[in-house]
Scaffold this active site. Structure first.
Site, PDB file in Angstrom:
ATOM      1  CG  HIS A 160      -1.798  -0.598   1.152  1.00 43.87           C
ATOM      2  ND1 HIS A 160      -2.115  -2.238   1.299  1.00 43.87           N
ATOM      3  CD2 HIS A 160      -3.577  -0.265   0.486  1.00 43.87           C
ATOM      4  CE1 HIS A 160      -3.279  -2.744   1.858  1.00 43.87           C
ATOM      5  NE2 HIS A 160      -3.932  -1.572   0.508  1.00 43.87           N
ATOM      6  CE  LYS A 164      -3.775  -0.851   5.480  1.00 44.72           C
ATOM      7  NZ  LYS A 164      -5.213   0.079   5.549  1.00 44.72           N
TER       8      LYS A 164
HETATM    9  P1  NAD Z   1      -7.496   9.432   5.005  1.00 50.43           P
HETATM   10  O1  NAD Z   1      -6.953   9.613   6.280  1.00 50.43           O
HETATM   11  O2  NAD Z   1      -7.105  10.405   3.607  1.00 50.43           O
HETATM   12  O3  NAD Z   1      -8.733   9.821   5.407  1.00 50.43           O
HETATM   13  C1  NAD Z   1      -9.543   9.814   6.652  1.00 50.43           C
HETATM   14  C2  NAD Z   1      -9.799  11.034   6.383  1.00 50.43           C
HETATM   15  O4  NAD Z   1     -11.600  11.307   8.160  1.00 50.43           O
HETATM   16  C3  NAD Z   1      -9.342  12.968   6.936  1.00 50.43           C
HETATM   17  O5  NAD Z   1      -9.893  13.722   5.603  1.00 50.43           O
HETATM   18  C4  NAD Z   1      -9.743  13.193   8.428  1.00 50.43           C
HETATM   19  O6  NAD Z   1      -9.884  14.865   8.346  1.00 50.43           O
HETATM   20  C5  NAD Z   1     -11.384  12.447   8.367  1.00 50.43           C
HETATM   21  N1  NAD Z   1     -11.848  12.836  10.139  1.00 50.43           N
HETATM   22  C6  NAD Z   1     -11.007  12.416  10.718  1.00 50.43           C
HETATM   23  N2  NAD Z   1     -11.806  12.134  12.203  1.00 50.43           N
HETATM   24  C7  NAD Z   1     -12.950  12.544  11.741  1.00 50.43           C
HETATM   25  C8  NAD Z   1     -14.180  13.330  12.020  1.00 50.43           C
HETATM   26  N3  NAD Z   1     -14.468  13.402  13.873  1.00 50.43           N
HETATM   27  N4  NAD Z   1     -15.009  13.820  11.496  1.00 50.43           N
HETATM   28  C9  NAD Z   1     -15.344  14.210   9.722  1.00 50.43           C
HETATM   29  N5  NAD Z   1     -13.902  13.756   9.687  1.00 50.43           N
HETATM   30  C10 NAD Z   1     -12.968  13.116  10.512  1.00 50.43           C
HETATM   31  O7  NAD Z   1      -7.619   8.710   4.633  1.00 50.43           O
HETATM   32  P2  NAD Z   1      -7.954   7.515   3.424  1.00 50.43           P
HETATM   33  O8  NAD Z   1      -6.505   6.885   2.857  1.00 50.43           O
HETATM   34  O9  NAD Z   1      -9.404   8.121   2.483  1.00 50.43           O
HETATM   35  O10 NAD Z   1      -8.594   5.791   4.339  1.00 50.43           O
HETATM   36  C11 NAD Z   1      -9.293   5.905   5.757  1.00 50.43           C
HETATM   37  C12 NAD Z   1      -9.626   4.671   5.621  1.00 50.43           C
HETATM   38  O11 NAD Z   1     -10.671   3.675   5.408  1.00 50.43           O
HETATM   39  C13 NAD Z   1      -8.592   4.097   6.595  1.00 50.43           C
HETATM   40  O12 NAD Z   1      -9.211   2.989   7.489  1.00 50.43           O
HETATM   41  C14 NAD Z   1      -8.458   3.228   5.776  1.00 50.43           C
HETATM   42  O13 NAD Z   1      -8.026   2.052   5.539  1.00 50.43           O
HETATM   43  C15 NAD Z   1     -10.441   2.789   5.298  1.00 50.43           C
HETATM   44  N6  NAD Z   1     -10.198   2.556   3.940  1.00 50.43           N
HETATM   45  C16 NAD Z   1     -11.406   0.995   3.276  1.00 50.43           C
HETATM   46  C17 NAD Z   1     -10.791   0.807   1.847  1.00 50.43           C
HETATM   47  C18 NAD Z   1     -11.813  -0.295   2.177  1.00 50.43           C
HETATM   48  O14 NAD Z   1     -12.402  -0.480   0.661  1.00 50.43           O
HETATM   49  N7  NAD Z   1     -12.220  -0.844   2.774  1.00 50.43           N
HETATM   50  C19 NAD Z   1     -10.381   1.580   0.939  1.00 50.43           C
HETATM   51  C20 NAD Z   1      -9.787   2.508   0.793  1.00 50.43           C
HETATM   52  C21 NAD Z   1      -9.553   2.714   2.560  1.00 50.43           C
END
Ligand code: NAD
Length: 272
Positions: A160, A164
Site C-alpha cells: 500500500h 497507510k
Molecule cells: P485519510 O486520512 O485520507 O482520510 C480520513 C479522513 O477522515 C481525513 O480527511 C480526516 O480529516 C477525516 N476525519 C477524521 N476524524 C474525523 C471526524 N471526527 N469527523 C469527520 N472526519 C474526520 O484516509 P483514507 O486513505 O481515506 O482511509 C480512511 C480509512 O479507510 C482507513 O482506515 C483505510 O484503511 C480505509 N480504507 C478502506 C477501504 C475499503 O475498501 N474498505 C479502501 C480504502 C481505504
C-alpha cells in the site's frame, strides 16, 4: 426511506476515500449526495464538497458535525478511523440511520463495540469494498480447501501507499481469515506477522504475512500457495480508489431500508 435512491452522507469527506466517494455518488443515478462531514473545527467546513473532491460545485457544503445534517440523509458512508467510526455508529443507532463502514484497523475490543450496534443499525462493514477483492476471497476459499492440507505453504503479501497507518491491511487479514477458516485453522494461532533474526524454519500450518509500504500504491494483495515443484499465486491489484468507492455506493444502496444487522460485501454481492 427509498430503497432505490437513498440520500447519502459521507464522513471524512476531505480524505482520500472521502473525495473519491463524492465522485462515485455523483456518478450514481440511484443515489443522492446529501452531505459531507469534515473534522470538528476544520477550516474546510462551509466548503462545497464538489470543489473539495475536484468535481466542480455541487451546492452541498461540508459541515463539521453529523447533528447539523441529521434530517438530510439515510445512509452514512464512513472511511475514517476506528474511534470516529464508533462514535458515528452510536449517532446512527440513536437516529435510525444505516451505515457503510470501510474503516480498517479496528482492535478486537473495537470490533466488539461495533458488533454491539448491530441490533439497531443496518450496516455493511468490509475491510475492502471492491467487487474484485470480494470475488478473490471466494477464489481463496476454494484454493485453500483444495491445496491447504496437501503440503502447500500459505503466505499473504500486501503493498500500500506510504500514508497507510495500519498493517497488515484489513484486506490481508480478511484473506488470512478466509483461508484459515477453510482449513479449520485459527489466524490467532497460525498467523505469523513478523520474521526477523534466527526465527527457524516455518511451521507447516502457519499463515505468513508480509507488508510493503511505498509511494502511491493503491492496494495490492497476493496469496501464495507454495509447495515443492510449484506455486499458485492469487493476486488482486487495485489501480484506483474508485473501485472501493463504487463498491461502497453499491453497499449504501443495498443497505438502505434493511433490517438492523452487520452485513458484509458477500451479502451485498450475493456471493454466499
Ligand atoms: P485519510 O486520512 O485520507 O482520510 C480520513 C479522513 O477522515 C481525513 O480527511 C480526516 O480529516 C477525516 N476525519 C477524521 N476524524 C474525523 C471526524 N471526527 N469527523 C469527520 N472526519 C474526520 O484516509 P483514507 O486513505 O481515506 O482511509 C480512511 C480509512 O479507510 C482507513 O482506515 C483505510 O484503511 C480505509 N480504507 C478502506 C477501504 C475499503 O475498501 N474498505 C479502501 C480504502 C481505504
Amino acid at each position: 426511506m427509498s430503497r432505490t435512491a437513498p440520500r447519502i452522507a459521507i464522513v471524512g469527506v476531505a480524505g482520500r476515500m472521502g473525495r473519491t466517494l463524492v465522485n462515485a455518488v455523483e456518478q450514481e443515478p440511484d443515489a443522492a449526495l446529501a452531505g459531507g462531514i469534515v473534522e470538528p473545527g476544520s477550516t474546510l467546513a462551509g466548503t462545497d464538497i464538489g470543489e473539495l473532491a475536484g468535481v466542480g460545485r455541487l451546492g452541498v457544503q461540508a459541515v463539521d458535525s453529523l447533528a447539523a445534517i441529521v434530517d438530510d440523509f439515510d445512509v452514512l458512508i464512513d472511511f475514517t478511523t476506528p474511534q470516529v467510526t464508533l462514535g458515528n455508529l452510536a449517532f446512527c443507532a440513536e437516529h435510525g440511520k444505516a451505515m457503510v463502514i470501510g474503516t480498517t484497523g479496528l482492535s478486537d475490543d473495537e470490533l466488539a463495540q461495533l458488533d454491539g450496534h448491530a441490533d439497531r443499525v443496518p450496516m455493511v462493514f468490509a475491510p475492502n469494498m471492491s467487487v474484485g477483492v470480494n470475488l478473490t476471497l471466494k477464489l481463496l476459499e476454494t484454493a485453500a480447501r483444495a491445496l491447504g492440507d496437501e503440503g502447500y505453504d500459505i503466505e499473504v503479501i500486501e503493498a500500500h501507499h506510504r500514508h497507510k497507518v495500519d498493517a497488515p491491511s484489513g484486506t490481508a487479514l480478511r484473506m488470512g481469515e478466509v483461508v484459515a477458516a477453510a482449513l479449520d485453522r485459527n489466524l490467532k494461532d497460525h498467523g505469523v506477522f513478523e520474521r526477523v533474526g534466527q526465527c527457524g524454519p516455518r511451521d507447516a500450518k502457519e499463515i505468513g504475512f508480509a507488508t510493503v509500504r511505498a509511494g502511491d500504491i493503491v492496494g495490492e494483495h497476493t496469496v501464495m500457495f507454495a509447495t515443492e515443484g510449484e506455486r499458485i499465486e492469487i493476486t488482486h491489484k487495485a489501480s484506483s480508489r474508485m473501485t472501493f468507492a463504487k463498491g461502497a455506493v453499491r453497499a449504501a444502496r443495498w443497505v438502505a431500508g434493511r433490517e438492523a444487522g452487520c452485513y458484509g460485501m458477500a451479502d451485498v454481492l450475493n456471493l454466499d
